[in-house]
Design a protein around this motif. Structure first.
Motif, PDB file in Angstrom:
ATOM      1  N   ALA A   1       1.237  -0.676  -0.402  1.00 54.72           N
ATOM      2  CA  ALA A   1      -0.008  -0.514  -0.090  1.00 54.72           C
ATOM      3  C   ALA A   1       1.127   1.124  -0.309  1.00 54.72           C
ATOM      4  N   ARG A   2       0.751   2.179  -0.676  1.00 53.75           N
ATOM      5  CA  ARG A   2       0.697   3.011  -0.831  1.00 53.75           C
ATOM      6  C   ARG A   2       0.370   4.567   0.102  1.00 53.75           C
ATOM      7  N   ALA A   3       0.858   4.607   1.677  1.00 53.63           N
ATOM      8  CA  ALA A   3       0.027   4.934   2.603  1.00 53.63           C
ATOM      9  C   ALA A   3       0.645   6.234   3.455  1.00 53.63           C
ATOM     10  N   GLY A   4      -0.179   6.631   4.253  1.00 54.59           N
ATOM     11  CA  GLY A   4       0.757   7.636   5.211  1.00 54.59           C
ATOM     12  C   GLY A   4       1.483   7.178   6.140  1.00 54.59           C
ATOM     13  N   LEU A   5       2.396   7.452   6.653  1.00 54.40           N
ATOM     14  CA  LEU A   5       3.243   6.659   8.733  1.00 54.40           C
ATOM     15  C   LEU A   5       3.006   7.909   8.619  1.00 54.40           C
ATOM     16  N   ASN A   6       2.038   8.510   9.802  1.00 53.22           N
ATOM     17  CA  ASN A   6       1.358   9.404  10.327  1.00 53.22           C
ATOM     18  C   ASN A   6       1.818  10.604   9.336  1.00 53.22           C
ATOM     19  N   HIS A   7       2.720  11.513   9.378  1.00 55.20           N
ATOM     20  CA  HIS A   7       2.858  12.794   8.304  1.00 55.20           C
ATOM     21  C   HIS A   7       3.824  12.522   6.836  1.00 55.20           C
ATOM     22  N   MET A   8       3.903  11.123   6.848  1.00 54.35           N
ATOM     23  CA  MET A   8       5.300  10.550   5.420  1.00 54.35           C
ATOM     24  C   MET A   8       4.944  10.058   5.240  1.00 54.35           C
ATOM     25  N   ALA A   9       4.989  10.021   3.824  1.00 53.20           N
ATOM     26  CA  ALA A   9       4.895   9.669   2.632  1.00 53.20           C
ATOM     27  C   ALA A   9       5.602   7.548   2.947  1.00 53.20           C
ATOM     28  N   SER A  10       5.068   6.449   2.713  1.00 55.90           N
ATOM     29  CA  SER A  10       5.788   5.792   2.393  1.00 55.90           C
ATOM     30  C   SER A  10       5.019   4.814   2.016  1.00 55.90           C
ATOM     31  N   VAL A  11       6.488   3.450   1.423  1.00 54.25           N
ATOM     32  CA  VAL A  11       5.138   2.495   0.905  1.00 54.25           C
ATOM     33  C   VAL A  11       5.104   1.833   1.651  1.00 54.25           C
ATOM     34  N   LEU A  12       3.918   0.205   2.326  1.00 56.25           N
ATOM     35  CA  LEU A  12       4.148  -0.918   3.334  1.00 56.25           C
ATOM     36  C   LEU A  12       3.320  -1.946   2.182  1.00 56.25           C
ATOM     37  N   MET A  13       4.686  -2.849   2.606  1.00 56.60           N
ATOM     38  CA  MET A  13       4.550  -3.915   2.419  1.00 56.60           C
ATOM     39  C   MET A  13       4.575  -5.329   2.947  1.00 56.60           C
ATOM     40  N   ARG A  14       3.538  -5.971   3.057  1.00 56.21           N
ATOM     41  CA  ARG A  14       3.499  -6.704   4.017  1.00 56.21           C
ATOM     42  C   ARG A  14       4.534  -8.478   3.743  1.00 56.21           C
ATOM     43  N   THR A  15       5.258  -9.229   3.762  1.00 60.02           N
ATOM     44  CA  THR A  15       6.254 -10.603   3.358  1.00 60.02           C
ATOM     45  C   THR A  15       5.279 -11.749   4.162  1.00 60.02           C
ATOM     46  N   GLU A  16       5.751 -12.435   3.990  1.00 59.23           N
ATOM     47  CA  GLU A  16       4.951 -13.950   4.419  1.00 59.23           C
ATOM     48  C   GLU A  16       5.338 -13.714   6.897  1.00 59.23           C
ATOM     49  N   THR A  17       6.641 -12.699   7.172  1.00 58.43           N
ATOM     50  CA  THR A  17       6.851 -13.039   8.199  1.00 58.43           C
ATOM     51  C   THR A  17       7.044 -11.817   8.739  1.00 58.43           C
ATOM     52  N   ALA A  18       7.077 -10.371   8.375  1.00 58.39           N
ATOM     53  CA  ALA A  18       6.913  -8.972   8.832  1.00 58.39           C
ATOM     54  C   ALA A  18       6.101  -8.457   8.005  1.00 58.39           C
ATOM     55  N   PHE A  19       6.668  -7.200   7.987  1.00 61.79           N
ATOM     56  CA  PHE A  19       6.139  -5.632   7.994  1.00 61.79           C
ATOM     57  C   PHE A  19       7.378  -5.045   7.313  1.00 61.79           C
TER      58      PHE A  19
ATOM     59  N   PHE B  73      10.813   7.986   3.037  1.00 59.05           N
ATOM     60  CA  PHE B  73      11.748   9.215   1.907  1.00 59.05           C
ATOM     61  C   PHE B  73      13.019   9.122   3.060  1.00 59.05           C
ATOM     62  N   ARG B  74      14.913   8.780   2.285  1.00 63.06           N
ATOM     63  CA  ARG B  74      15.262   8.853   2.864  1.00 63.06           C
ATOM     64  C   ARG B  74      15.577  10.015   3.984  1.00 63.06           C
ATOM     65  N   SER B  75      15.020  10.846   3.990  1.00 67.57           N
ATOM     66  CA  SER B  75      15.176  12.408   4.720  1.00 67.57           C
ATOM     67  C   SER B  75      13.927  12.183   6.250  1.00 67.57           C
ATOM     68  N   MET B  76      13.517  11.086   5.926  1.00 66.91           N
ATOM     69  CA  MET B  76      12.429  10.893   7.030  1.00 66.91           C
ATOM     70  C   MET B  76      12.727   9.828   7.898  1.00 66.91           C
ATOM     71  N   ALA B  77      13.401   8.925   7.391  1.00 68.54           N
ATOM     72  CA  ALA B  77      13.883   7.430   8.037  1.00 68.54           C
ATOM     73  C   ALA B  77      14.784   7.689   9.277  1.00 68.54           C
ATOM     74  N   ARG B  78      15.041   8.538   9.997  1.00 64.82           N
ATOM     75  CA  ARG B  78      14.451   8.513  11.412  1.00 64.82           C
ATOM     76  C   ARG B  78      14.055   9.005  11.939  1.00 64.82           C
ATOM     77  N   THR B  79      12.909   9.751  11.751  1.00 70.02           N
ATOM     78  CA  THR B  79      11.608   9.676  12.668  1.00 70.02           C
ATOM     79  C   THR B  79      10.765   8.370  12.156  1.00 70.02           C
ATOM     80  N   ALA B  80      11.035   7.986  11.088  1.00 70.05           N
ATOM     81  CA  ALA B  80       9.880   7.399  11.082  1.00 70.05           C
ATOM     82  C   ALA B  80      10.787   6.209  11.775  1.00 70.05           C
ATOM     83  N   TRP B  81      11.541   5.830  11.998  1.00 67.07           N
ATOM     84  CA  TRP B  81      12.085   4.634  13.195  1.00 67.07           C
ATOM     85  C   TRP B  81      11.891   5.158  14.933  1.00 67.07           C
TER      86      TRP B  81
END
Length: 178
Positions: free
Chosen positions: A131-149, A154-162
């Motif tokens: 899904a292409r969806a907002g992670l709070n205020h950040m654009a993201s692409v979310l994928m579900r694998t067999e064992t994880a998400f 965006f690289r500039s938002m990686a630490r905020t997402a973390w």
């Protein structure tokens, strides 16, 4: 003259673990945006065939031998960890613009449902879905694998997402400890 050292977007951050939840970084070799030109869908399918992949239906991804093709929007996908050369599509290198985070363990969906406006329960958002969806205020692409998400942000938002995911992990772990 100083030498530049390539670093991943989240270098220096150790994996975060709360109870059975774990958040880590996934280092990706290459990300290429693939957008087929009008009327070139068959030619693009032929170019993707040696990789064992085909262009995707919306909200899905496919993986073969470490190469992944992820739907990212209408007539657009990200090709991850492979090189594609074809005149059938607009190809744009996105490698330095994105970071990939991996959240795994029981309760991962509960953590992410605090941050995404999506129902991520396994019966609704199954492995192989994206899904292409907002992670709070950040654009993201979310994928579900067999064992994880796995999440592309965006690289500039990686630490905020973390930080936001780590905090949500803490809250879910505390609730489960009650």
């Amino acid at each position: 003259m100083p030498k530049l050292i390539a670093k991943t977007p989240l270098s220096g951050l150790w994996p975060v673990t709360h109870r059975d939840l774990s958040l880590s970084e996934v280092a990706l070799d290459r990300i290429t945006s693939v957008a087929p030109f009008r009327g070139q869908e068959k030619a693009l399918a032929k170019a993707l065939k040696p990789l064992g992949l085909a262009f995707l239906a919306p909200n899905s991804f496919a993986e073969k031998a470490g190469v992944r093709l992820v739907w990212t929007g209408r007539d657009q996908a990200f090709l991850i960890n492979a090189v594609l050369e074809t005149p059938a599509a607009a190809l744009t290198d996105q490698s330095d613009g994105w970071a990939c985070l991996r959240l795994e363990g029981a309760g991962a969906a509960d953590v992410l449902m605090r941050l995404y406006p999506l129902d991520l329960r396994a019966q609704v958002f199954a492995p192989g879905q994206a899904a292409r969806a907002g992670l709070n205020h950040m654009a993201s692409v979310l994928m579900r694998t067999e064992t994880a998400f796995e999440l592309l942000v965006f690289r500039s938002m990686a630490r905020t997402a973390w930080a936001e995911i780590a905090e949500a992990m803490q809250h879910v772990a505390a609730r489960r400890a009650l």
